[in-house]
Design a protein around this motif. Structure first.
Motif, PDB file in Angstrom:
ATOM      1  N   ARG A  23      11.230  -0.795   5.201  1.00  7.07           N
ATOM      2  CA  ARG A  23      11.226  -0.691   6.661  1.00  7.07           C
ATOM      3  C   ARG A  23      11.888  -1.877   7.331  1.00  7.07           C
ATOM      4  O   ARG A  23      12.452  -1.752   8.407  1.00  7.07           O
TER       5      ARG A  23
ATOM      6  N   THR B 242      15.661   2.055   8.445  1.00  5.21           N
ATOM      7  CA  THR B 242      14.710   2.171   7.344  1.00  5.21           C
ATOM      8  C   THR B 242      15.449   2.682   6.114  1.00  5.21           C
ATOM      9  O   THR B 242      16.081   3.727   6.157  1.00  5.21           O
TER      10      THR B 242
ATOM     11  N   ILE C  28       1.164   5.515  13.670  1.00  3.20           N
ATOM     12  CA  ILE C  28       2.446   5.320  12.982  1.00  3.20           C
ATOM     13  C   ILE C  28       2.279   4.398  11.773  1.00  3.20           C
ATOM     14  O   ILE C  28       2.539   4.802  10.642  1.00  3.20           O
ATOM     15  N   ARG C  29       1.797   3.158  11.986  1.00  4.47           N
ATOM     16  CA  ARG C  29       1.782   2.219  10.847  1.00  4.47           C
ATOM     17  C   ARG C  29       0.627   2.460   9.882  1.00  4.47           C
ATOM     18  O   ARG C  29       0.819   2.441   8.672  1.00  4.47           O
TER      19      ARG C  29
ATOM     20  N   SER D 128       7.651   7.266   5.605  1.00  7.60           N
ATOM     21  CA  SER D 128       7.661   7.050   7.048  1.00  7.60           C
ATOM     22  C   SER D 128       7.203   8.291   7.805  1.00  7.60           C
ATOM     23  O   SER D 128       7.393   9.417   7.350  1.00  7.60           O
ATOM     24  N   LEU D 129       6.599   8.076   8.967  1.00  4.60           N
ATOM     25  CA  LEU D 129       6.063   9.124   9.828  1.00  4.60           C
ATOM     26  C   LEU D 129       5.071  10.051   9.127  1.00  4.60           C
ATOM     27  O   LEU D 129       5.075  11.248   9.337  1.00  4.60           O
TER      28      LEU D 129
END
Lengths: 321, 358
Positions: free
Chosen positions: B326, B332, B81-82, B214-215
């Motif tokens: 974030r 977010t 994820i990160r 994101s993602l």
């Protein structure tokens, strides 16, 4: 001798006239009274305090949400619906009706052409009151509901029953709902506290952005709680929220519901099962990811009971496994 | 002294980039500590999965330190994820900044941004078109078409602007800019019309267009990274030509630059680098404008230095912007909103701080 006779005749005629006129007066008063009662019956105050002056039984009704269209159908007043919103699809004939409102806004001209006696709408989807004000300015009576919990939904069904003179049918729908809800609730109460599963309801996820979640303050959240679960994500907004995948991994739900909706882009359980980033979550390892009907839990109508029973079925399967 | 200053700037930029990568991985809904991050990262390397499970380190004199397993989910959070988000933000930041620096050099105009010549408008158009075409189709077909169409339309728009502005064998740069602006306006209107008329529920579509890393998935980085790495290397090599362009096209020609060929190569590469980011991250505006500007203050306008400096700073800048997006609020915020806000303020600062030479 003549004088008393004349006097008598005069008195008799005065009496006759007064009696006759009295009779006439009584009759006209009765008519006025009936009209007054009639118009009192067809005057309502909606849950938001709005005065709805109809004067007589409404024959041409426009519904502004899919749930209200479903309620009209459920109480047996479908033939009075002359127009609805663009997402209404139950009964299927709703798709053929004139659609006066969609997410783009109200088509005021179409609404006026339908000559409705009454518009029924839900403030949840008109939070700014813009559409309400627009319709009021057209001098069309509007009855608004604003359901925030299941008892408000049942009250809305009762109100639609009264507005359409179908109170008997409405009561039957409500009684059936309450009876089935009580059965679910009773069974749910027997789940031991330590077995109560944490449930996550994902309303949209496509793998490219954080998932949208129905939290405990939504209708779906209430259904999950009555059905015997607890909501994995808490929030007080009353709406679905976008929640980071990381927070979901941390909350570690035991069951995941993926809802398919007819008016919202949708996901299936395969989207989540095929995404490795969800794999650390209990619900994935215990194979407790289920597809559920979105329209049964986000439309505030009579089919909510189906949603409740579906949730309950999955929760019980999980508890008993 | 000056060389030391520049060397110092580069060292500073590299340290800034490393710190922003670490901070980017560590901050989130659950803040992670350095030992967890290091173990998480090591566990991602082949054969080193033990770093995430518990292990015991044996030192000299019988000293032992025991490490318990990483808390549940940490390995996924760090590796899947990160880290992908930080790496994607890094590459997108590099891509947009290098593209911006090269285009500003080429157009001799400090206000040019890769998105001004139509890349974002084309990308958004392709994206929404794919959403409509794949309604009801499987999620994988839909993803594939979104990537394909938004990339094709991004590049297609620049190509179209190029064709429209070509007069004979030459492409006057002012015409190219104007054609890009005109095409952007039409495509944006067309996109809005599609969203308005055909998309049943516009919220997720509109959100996707706002720009976000994101993602991110690793395969997406596998597509974006090679294009941006190659583009950065080649455009850095074109530094000398870009320096010549700053003295004017005619002068560049006299200096021995094959102007039309250089112009085409720089334009194609700069467009490709910005366009490749659109299908995966949406529209992240103003990065290509701000980063080269800030770097010019530190490093001067020698394109041979400006391009690598913009690459380093651009990467760090976007990682930090993404971190702000974030962590500023509970939800977010789309990254494009953060860069847009900063970009707008920066633009006003430029206007007020000094007269902008055009």
């Amino acid at each position: 001798m003549k004088k008393p006779l004349l006097l008598l005749m005069a008195m008799a005629s005065i009496l006759a006239i007064s009696v006759l006129s009295g009779c006439i007066e009584t009759e006209s008063e009765t008519v006025v009274e009936d009209e007054k009662i009639e118009s009192m019956i067809w005057n309502f105050t909606d849950p938001l305090g709005g005065k709805v002056v109809l004067g007589s039984e409404p024959e041409r009704i426009v519904t502004m949400t899919p749930a209200l269209t479903e309620i009209m159908n459920a109480v047996g007043a479908w033939e009075k619906v002359v127009g609805c919103d663009s997402s209404s699809d139950l009964p299927p004939e709703a798709k053929e009706l004139e659609h006066v409102v969609s997410w783009q806004g109200l088509d005021a001209e179409k609404l006026v052409l339908l000559k409705p006696d009454l518009v029924i709408m839900d403030r949840t989807l008109d939070i700014t009151d813009m559409i309400y004000t627009e319709i009021k300015e057209l001098d069309i009576p509007v009855y608004r509901i604003y359901p925030k919990n299941i008892s408000d939904v049942l009250n809305a069904i009762r109100a639609v029953g009264e507005l359409t003179n179908e109170t008997v049918n409405a009561t039957a729908v409500i009684d059936d709902f309450v009876e089935r809800m009580n059965a679910v609730s009773q069974a749910a109460n027997e789940i031991a506290e330590e077995d109560i599963p944490s449930v996550l309801h994902v309303t949209y996820y496509d793998g490219t952005a954080d998932p949208w979640i129905a939290t405990d303050s939504t209708f779906s959240g209430s259904l999950i709680i009555i059905a015997g679960g607890e909501c994995a994500i808490s929030d007080s907004s009353g709406y679905g929220v976008q929640m980071s995948l990381e927070s979901i991994i941390e909350s570690n739900p035991d069951i995941i519901f993926c809802s398919q909706s007819s008016s919202w882009p949708t996901l299936t359980r395969e989207t989540i099962l095929g995404d490795a980033r969800w794999s650390d979550i209990n619900a994935i390892s215990s194979d407790s990811v289920f597809d559920v009907a979105g329209d049964w839990c986000d439309r505030t109508g009579p089919r909510m009971i189906l949603g409740l029973e579906e949730f309950h079925g999955h929760i019980m399967d999980h508890v008993e496994a | 002294m000056r060389t030391v200053g520049r060397r110092g700037t580069f060292i500073f930029l590299i340290i800034l980039l490393l710190i922003s990568i670490l901070v980017g991985i560590s901050i989130g809904p659950e803040n992670l500590y350095l030992p967890h991050i290091v173990r998480g990262l090591i566990s991602g390397l082949p054969g080193l999965d033990w770093a995430a499970r518990g292990f015991t380190l044996k030192g000299p004199l019988g000293l032992e330190s025991h490490f318990g397993p990483l808390p549940r989910g940490y390995q996924t959070i760090i590796l899947d994820i990160r880290l992908p988000v930080v790496v994607m933000a890094l590459f997108v930041g590099v891509g947009l900044s290098v593209s911006g620096a090269s285009l500003q050099g080429l157009f001799k105009n400090p206000l040019v941004d890769p998105f001004i010549i139509g890349i974002s408008a084309g990308g958004a158009f392709g994206y929404v078109l794919a959403v409509i075409l794949t309604e009801g189709a499987s999620i994988w077909i839909s993803q594939f078409l979104k990537v394909l169409l938004s990339f094709l339309f991004s590049v297609g728009t620049v190509f179209m602007a190029y064709l429209l502005s070509r007069t004979g064998s030459k492409v006057p740069l002012t015409y190219l800019l104007l054609a890009g602006v005109a095409l952007s306006a039409s495509l944006t209107a067309a996109t809005q019309m599609m969203v308005y008329l055909s998309v049943e529920n516009p919220t997720p579509v509109i959100f996707s267009l706002m720009g976000s890393c994101s993602l991110t998935k690793w395969w997406e980085i596998g597509i974006v990274a090679p294009v941006i790495l190659m583009g950065t290397l080649v455009l850095s090599a074109f530094g000398r030509d870009l320096n010549a362009f700053s003295a004017g096209e005619e002068t560049a020609k006299h200096l021995g630059v094959d102007t039309e060929r250089s112009k085409t190569t720089i334009l194609v590469l700069a467009s490709l680098m910005a366009a490749i980011t659109v299908p995966f991250c949406g529209m992240i505006g103003f990065v290509g404008l701000m980063v080269p500007h800030i770097m010019r203050r530190f490093i001067g306008s020698d394109q041979r230095l400006l391009i690598p400096a913009s690459a380093l700073f651009g990467g760090a800048f976007l990682i930090i912007c993404d971190l702000v997006a974030r962590s500023l609020l509970d939800v977010t915020i789309p990254l494009g909103i953060i860069t847009g806000l900063l970009g707008g303020i920066f633009f006003i600062y430029l206007l007020k701080a000094k007269r902008v030479g055009v």
